[in-house]
Design a protein around this motif. Structure first.
Motif, short mmCIF file in Angstrom:
data_model
loop_
_atom_site.label_atom_id
_atom_site.label_comp_id
_atom_site.label_asym_id
_atom_site.label_seq_id
_atom_site.Cartn_x
_atom_site.Cartn_y
_atom_site.Cartn_z
N VAL A 13 38.75 -14.40 58.13
CA VAL A 13 39.16 -13.32 57.25
C VAL A 13 38.61 -12.02 57.83
N GLU A 14 39.46 -11.03 57.95
CA GLU A 14 39.01 -9.73 58.43
C GLU A 14 38.45 -8.94 57.26
N VAL A 15 37.21 -8.46 57.43
CA VAL A 15 36.53 -7.74 56.35
C VAL A 15 36.22 -6.33 56.81
N GLU A 16 36.62 -5.36 56.04
CA GLU A 16 36.30 -3.97 56.35
C GLU A 16 34.98 -3.62 55.67
N ILE A 17 34.00 -3.24 56.48
CA ILE A 17 32.69 -2.87 55.96
C ILE A 17 32.71 -1.36 55.72
N PRO A 18 32.50 -0.92 54.48
CA PRO A 18 32.52 0.51 54.21
C PRO A 18 31.33 1.23 54.86
N ALA A 19 31.56 2.47 55.28
CA ALA A 19 30.49 3.28 55.85
C ALA A 19 29.37 3.43 54.83
N GLY A 20 28.13 3.40 55.31
CA GLY A 20 26.99 3.55 54.43
C GLY A 20 26.46 2.25 53.85
N MET A 21 27.03 1.10 54.27
CA MET A 21 26.54 -0.19 53.76
C MET A 21 25.07 -0.35 54.10
N ASP A 22 24.36 -0.99 53.20
CA ASP A 22 22.94 -1.24 53.41
C ASP A 22 22.71 -2.74 53.48
N GLU A 23 21.55 -3.13 53.89
CA GLU A 23 21.17 -4.54 54.01
C GLU A 23 21.25 -5.25 52.67
N ASN A 24 21.68 -6.50 52.70
CA ASN A 24 21.71 -7.40 51.54
C ASN A 24 22.63 -6.95 50.40
N ILE A 25 23.67 -6.24 50.73
CA ILE A 25 24.70 -5.93 49.73
C ILE A 25 25.78 -6.98 49.87
N ARG A 26 26.27 -7.48 48.76
CA ARG A 26 27.30 -8.52 48.77
C ARG A 26 28.65 -7.89 48.46
N LEU A 27 29.61 -8.16 49.33
CA LEU A 27 30.99 -7.71 49.10
C LEU A 27 31.76 -8.85 48.44
N ARG A 28 32.62 -8.51 47.50
CA ARG A 28 33.48 -9.51 46.87
C ARG A 28 34.92 -9.19 47.22
N LEU A 29 35.59 -10.18 47.82
CA LEU A 29 36.99 -10.02 48.21
C LEU A 29 37.83 -10.88 47.27
N ASN A 30 38.43 -10.23 46.31
CA ASN A 30 39.24 -10.95 45.32
C ASN A 30 40.45 -11.61 45.98
N GLY A 31 40.71 -12.85 45.58
CA GLY A 31 41.88 -13.58 46.07
C GLY A 31 41.72 -14.17 47.46
N LYS A 32 40.56 -14.02 48.08
CA LYS A 32 40.35 -14.53 49.43
C LYS A 32 39.52 -15.82 49.43
N GLY A 33 39.13 -16.29 48.27
CA GLY A 33 38.34 -17.52 48.17
C GLY A 33 39.24 -18.74 48.13
N GLY A 34 38.65 -19.85 47.74
CA GLY A 34 39.39 -21.10 47.68
C GLY A 34 40.41 -21.09 46.54
N PRO A 35 41.38 -22.03 46.60
CA PRO A 35 42.40 -22.10 45.56
C PRO A 35 41.78 -22.52 44.22
N GLY A 36 42.39 -22.03 43.14
CA GLY A 36 41.92 -22.37 41.81
C GLY A 36 42.29 -23.80 41.44
#
Length: 176
Positions: A13-36
């Motif tokens: 999965v290609e993830v765009e990291i926003p400028a200014g990200m800091d250590e130990n921040i968790r990104l959530r990508l809706n709809g990119k996880g496993g099937p329901g």
């Protein structure tokens, strides 16, 4: 799936990291996880961000901190130093005459982009005056002249082994 209807799948999965990200921040990508369950929509993929430390800069929030060595002559007479920035450009910073060890210079808006909100942090430069640990004979002579002009007491010139044993000493040798 062993009859559970759920299996483990590896995917890129290609993830765009926003400028200014800091250590130990968790990104959530809706709809990119496993099937329901039972054909439901895909869940969210959670990505934990880890930032590799920079060898030159330390980070304090959106501010970048660096320590820059300057020579004692540059500290006394002034000059300029070039600071390499993360984007590949340089920031030229003026060193004023008489700069003391530990002097801090702040360049507004040259730090990291703020993650939430507008603007950027600051670049904080700590100037470290470096005194040479060895001098050429000419450098030592010039520094001794400067000490004499300013009335500063300095240690006597030390003679090296070779000069004191093989004719380089200023002491007269007697023959017996």
């Amino acid at each position: 799936c062993r009859g559970q209807g759920v299996g483990q799948v590896t995917d890129e999965v290609e993830v765009e990291i926003p400028a200014g990200m800091d250590e130990n921040i968790r990104l959530r990508l809706n709809g990119k996880g496993g099937p329901g369950e039972r054909g439901g929509p895909h869940g969210s993929l959670h990505v934990d961000v880890h930032i590799e430390p920079d060898p030159f800069f330390q980070r304090e929030g959106e501010h970048l901190i660096c320590e820059v060595p300057i020579g004692m002559v540059q500290a006394a007479l002034g000059g300029e130093v070039k600071i390499p920035l993360l984007d590949g450009t340089e920031e030229v910073v003026t060193v004023e005459r008489g700069t003391q060890p530990g002097t801090v210079k702040v360049v507004r808006g040259k730090g990291l982009r703020r993650l939430e909100g507008d603007g950027q942090g600051d670049l904080v430069i700590k100037l470290r005056v470096v005194v040479p640990s060895s001098l050429t004979e000419n450098e030592e002579t010039l520094l001794r002249e400067l000490a004499g002009l300013s009335g500063t007491q300095v240690a006597e010139r030390k003679e090296g082994f070779w000069s004191s044993h093989f004719g380089g000493s200023k002491k007269k040798k007697r023959r017996h």
